[in-house]
Design a protein around this motif. Structure first.
Motif, PDB file in Angstrom:
ATOM      1  N   ARG A 168      27.302  31.683 -46.115  1.00 20.48           N
ATOM      2  CA  ARG A 168      26.615  32.189 -47.299  1.00 20.48           C
ATOM      3  C   ARG A 168      25.709  31.107 -47.862  1.00 20.48           C
ATOM      4  N   SER A 169      24.552  31.513 -48.360  1.00 18.31           N
ATOM      5  CA  SER A 169      23.634  30.506 -48.871  1.00 18.31           C
ATOM      6  C   SER A 169      24.213  29.818 -50.106  1.00 18.31           C
ATOM      7  N   SER A 170      25.172  30.452 -50.771  1.00 20.41           N
ATOM      8  CA  SER A 170      25.794  29.810 -51.937  1.00 20.41           C
ATOM      9  C   SER A 170      26.656  28.620 -51.520  1.00 20.41           C
ATOM     10  N   ASP A 171      26.994  28.517 -50.214  1.00 15.70           N
ATOM     11  CA  ASP A 171      27.777  27.378 -49.753  1.00 15.70           C
ATOM     12  C   ASP A 171      26.901  26.167 -49.483  1.00 15.70           C
ATOM     13  N   ILE A 172      25.607  26.342 -49.579  1.00 15.25           N
ATOM     14  CA  ILE A 172      24.693  25.299 -49.156  1.00 15.25           C
ATOM     15  C   ILE A 172      24.039  24.687 -50.382  1.00 15.25           C
ATOM     16  N   THR A 173      24.203  23.373 -50.524  1.00 14.20           N
ATOM     17  CA  THR A 173      23.629  22.709 -51.694  1.00 14.20           C
ATOM     18  C   THR A 173      22.509  21.790 -51.272  1.00 14.20           C
ATOM     19  N   PRO A 174      21.371  21.899 -51.913  1.00 15.50           N
ATOM     20  CA  PRO A 174      20.275  21.006 -51.577  1.00 15.50           C
ATOM     21  C   PRO A 174      20.506  19.629 -52.195  1.00 15.50           C
ATOM     22  N   GLU A 175      20.075  18.613 -51.548  1.00 15.82           N
ATOM     23  CA  GLU A 175      20.205  17.267 -52.084  1.00 15.82           C
ATOM     24  C   GLU A 175      18.984  16.463 -51.687  1.00 15.82           C
TER      25      GLU A 175
ATOM     26  N   GLY B 238      27.398  22.830 -46.430  1.00 15.71           N
ATOM     27  CA  GLY B 238      28.676  22.485 -47.054  1.00 15.71           C
ATOM     28  C   GLY B 238      28.675  21.189 -47.832  1.00 15.71           C
ATOM     29  N   LEU B 239      27.493  20.708 -48.257  1.00 19.11           N
ATOM     30  CA  LEU B 239      27.469  19.447 -48.990  1.00 19.11           C
ATOM     31  C   LEU B 239      27.926  19.654 -50.423  1.00 19.11           C
ATOM     32  N   GLN B 240      28.561  18.656 -50.975  1.00 17.33           N
ATOM     33  CA  GLN B 240      28.981  18.636 -52.372  1.00 17.33           C
ATOM     34  C   GLN B 240      27.820  18.124 -53.224  1.00 17.33           C
ATOM     35  N   PRO B 241      27.846  18.447 -54.533  1.00 15.53           N
ATOM     36  CA  PRO B 241      26.704  18.068 -55.382  1.00 15.53           C
ATOM     37  C   PRO B 241      26.350  16.579 -55.350  1.00 15.53           C
ATOM     38  N   ASP B 242      27.343  15.708 -55.144  1.00 16.96           N
ATOM     39  CA  ASP B 242      27.018  14.272 -55.153  1.00 16.96           C
ATOM     40  C   ASP B 242      26.935  13.688 -53.738  1.00 16.96           C
ATOM     41  N   ASP B 243      26.818  14.538 -52.738  1.00 13.25           N
ATOM     42  CA  ASP B 243      26.658  14.034 -51.367  1.00 13.25           C
ATOM     43  C   ASP B 243      25.208  13.645 -51.109  1.00 13.25           C
ATOM     44  N   LYS B 244      25.019  12.461 -50.570  1.00 16.12           N
ATOM     45  CA  LYS B 244      23.683  12.006 -50.155  1.00 16.12           C
ATOM     46  C   LYS B 244      23.764  11.591 -48.699  1.00 16.12           C
ATOM     47  N   ALA B 245      22.685  11.802 -47.967  1.00 18.68           N
ATOM     48  CA  ALA B 245      22.681  11.397 -46.561  1.00 18.68           C
ATOM     49  C   ALA B 245      22.988   9.896 -46.465  1.00 18.68           C
ATOM     50  N   THR B 246      23.891   9.547 -45.560  1.00 14.59           N
ATOM     51  CA  THR B 246      24.239   8.147 -45.319  1.00 14.59           C
ATOM     52  C   THR B 246      23.051   7.454 -44.656  1.00 14.59           C
ATOM     53  N   PRO B 247      22.698   6.248 -45.117  1.00 11.92           N
ATOM     54  CA  PRO B 247      21.510   5.587 -44.557  1.00 11.92           C
ATOM     55  C   PRO B 247      21.586   5.423 -43.041  1.00 11.92           C
ATOM     56  N   TRP B 248      20.434   5.501 -42.410  1.00 15.72           N
ATOM     57  CA  TRP B 248      20.264   5.319 -40.958  1.00 15.72           C
ATOM     58  C   TRP B 248      21.025   4.084 -40.460  1.00 15.72           C
ATOM     59  N   GLU B 249      20.931   2.990 -41.204  1.00 15.31           N
ATOM     60  CA  GLU B 249      21.556   1.733 -40.781  1.00 15.31           C
ATOM     61  C   GLU B 249      23.066   1.884 -40.624  1.00 15.31           C
ATOM     62  N   ASP B 250      23.689   2.673 -41.506  1.00 10.30           N
ATOM     63  CA  ASP B 250      25.136   2.873 -41.411  1.00 10.30           C
ATOM     64  C   ASP B 250      25.478   3.892 -40.332  1.00 10.30           C
ATOM     65  N   VAL B 251      24.699   4.983 -40.260  1.00 16.48           N
ATOM     66  CA  VAL B 251      24.974   6.016 -39.253  1.00 16.48           C
ATOM     67  C   VAL B 251      24.893   5.420 -37.851  1.00 16.48           C
ATOM     68  N   THR B 252      23.986   4.461 -37.663  1.00 15.26           N
ATOM     69  CA  THR B 252      23.756   3.919 -36.315  1.00 15.26           C
ATOM     70  C   THR B 252      24.318   2.500 -36.153  1.00 15.26           C
TER      71      THR B 252
ATOM     72  N   PHE C 212      39.642  21.037 -44.992  1.00 10.67           N
ATOM     73  CA  PHE C 212      38.658  21.335 -43.939  1.00 10.67           C
ATOM     74  C   PHE C 212      37.333  20.601 -44.228  1.00 10.67           C
ATOM     75  N   ASN C 213      37.452  19.426 -44.852  1.00 10.97           N
ATOM     76  CA  ASN C 213      36.280  18.588 -45.122  1.00 10.97           C
ATOM     77  C   ASN C 213      35.208  19.302 -45.942  1.00 10.97           C
ATOM     78  N   GLY C 214      35.616  20.320 -46.717  1.00 10.35           N
ATOM     79  CA  GLY C 214      34.642  21.042 -47.541  1.00 10.35           C
ATOM     80  C   GLY C 214      34.132  22.323 -46.894  1.00 10.35           C
ATOM     81  N   TYR C 215      34.625  22.662 -45.706  1.00 10.11           N
ATOM     82  CA  TYR C 215      34.135  23.853 -44.995  1.00 10.11           C
ATOM     83  C   TYR C 215      35.169  24.983 -44.981  1.00 10.11           C
ATOM     84  N   ALA C 216      36.106  24.957 -45.942  1.00 15.11           N
ATOM     85  CA  ALA C 216      37.203  25.946 -45.936  1.00 15.11           C
ATOM     86  C   ALA C 216      36.677  27.381 -45.989  1.00 15.11           C
TER      87      ALA C 216
END
Ligand SMILES: Nc1nc2c(c(=O)[nH]1)N[C@H]1C(S)=C(S)[C@@H](COP(=O)(O)O)O[C@H]1N2
Ligand SMILES: [Mo]
Length: 315
Positions: A12-19, A61-75, A295-299
């Motif tokens: 559902r689009s209500s499960d999707i939060t823009p950030e 499934g992002l939470q309101p305070d979720d931000k993409a983890t920087p490239w440097e950390d992801v890699t 479920f990590n926010g995907y329940a």
């Protein structure tokens, strides 16, 4: 620049939060002059300079305070024991790994088995950019912008036979190219498994990229699994084989320590690891720990897959 992606019908689009990466949610909404409902499904933006912005993908499934983890950390903060057991080993030790040419075998209980060159393999599905939460069993987490195709599309093309109930995944076995395989830290090659309905779920991705680029070697080039409601070790890297079976397959971590790592490995803050709590997690790049979500926010999307199951026994 905002782009819109169609969303699978059962999400559902209500499960999707823009950030946004660089504004808080409130600032971003104010700047855009929009309400949450109006921009559900909009993309996160990656600032690449004053006037160049690149969409990161659709948030799932992002939470309101979720931000993409920087490239440097992801890699730069990775688990990939084929290239060392420290978090900063894979970025260094996998540098010379050549992930092409690459062949993926699809076999077992399917009507149409095949060996595919990677470029042909990915034609089964539509490439999408999706931002998912990522929760490692060691109680740290990230938010990662993946690029990939739905595993369901690969399985549909192979046409599962009536007896197929599970999917087994296998990482490349080549100790000359993956020096960690010379040490007996896990049973090599690394394998993982999903129940067929988990594998067919529209959230389950085969990723070929991150941050809009091909996967760096340390993230599992050229092809890795992403199952966002499960602990990170289910996300097997550098896959060469996908086999459908009638029996639950053995999996690398379950074989190495069955009391600590189960087959399901669904993120569950109420079932602790025998050696540590799973109630909280440290978001890489942040100081304070956050509560872990069921479920990590995907329940809403996946809890029905486990209706009637004792999740304490089936950890
Ligand atoms: N083949 C293989 N796949 C693997 C691992 C591994 O050691 N070998 N580590 C797993 C673990 S524990 C995690 S948390 C994720 C980490 O993925 P990332 O480094 O892209 O964040 O990969 C998983 N896939
Ligand atoms: Mo992990």
């Amino acid at each position: 620049m905002l782009i819109r992606h169609p969303v699978p019908s059962d999400l559902r689009s209500s499960d999707i939060t823009p950030e946004s990466l660089y504004l808080t949610r409130r600032e971003w909404l104010a700047a855009a002059g929009l309400t949450v409902g109006a921009i559900a499904g909009a993309s996160m933006l990656l600032p690449l300079g004053a006037d160049a912005q690149q969409p990161l993908g659709t948030p799932y499934g992002l939470q309101p305070d979720d931000k993409a983890t920087p490239w440097e950390d992801v890699t730069g903060y990775n688990n990939f024991y084929e290239f060392g057991t420290a978090k900063d080993d894979p970025a260094v030790e996998a540098k010379g790994f050549k992930p092409r040419p690459w062949t993926v075998k699809v076999d077992g209980l399917v009507k149409k088995p095949g060996d595919y060159a990677l470029e042909d393999f990915v034609k089964a599905g539509r490439m999408e950019d999706r931002i998912y939460r990522h929760r490692c069993v060691e109680a740290w987490s990230m938010v990662i912008p993946w690029r990939g195709i739905m595993l369901a599309d690969v399985l549909k093309r192979a046409e599962p036979a009536p007896g197929a109930k599970f999917v087994e995944f296998t990482t490349l076995y080549d100790p000359a190219r993956m020096p960690g395989q010379r040490l007996p830290v896990l049973r090599w090659p690394y394998t993982e498994g999903l129940r067929l309905d988990e594998a067919m779920h529209p959230l389950t991705l085969l990723a070929t990229g991150v941050y809009g680029r091909d996967l760096p070697n340390q993230n599992g080039a050229p092809l890795r699994l992403v199952v966002p409601w499960k602990y990170g070790f289910k996300g097997i890297k550098s896959i060469v084989r996908i086999r459908l079976t009638d029996r639950q397959p053995g999996t690398a971590w379950n074989i190495s320590a069955p009391d600590e790592y189960g087959f399901y490995s669904n993120v569950n803050p109420t079932v602790d690891h025998p050696r540590w709590s799973q109630a909280k997690e440290r978001r890489i790049g942040e100081f304070l720990r956050r509560p872990t979500l069921m479920f990590n926010g995907y329940a809403d999307q996946v809890a029905s897959l486990y209706a009637g199951m004792d999740l304490r026994r089936n950890y």
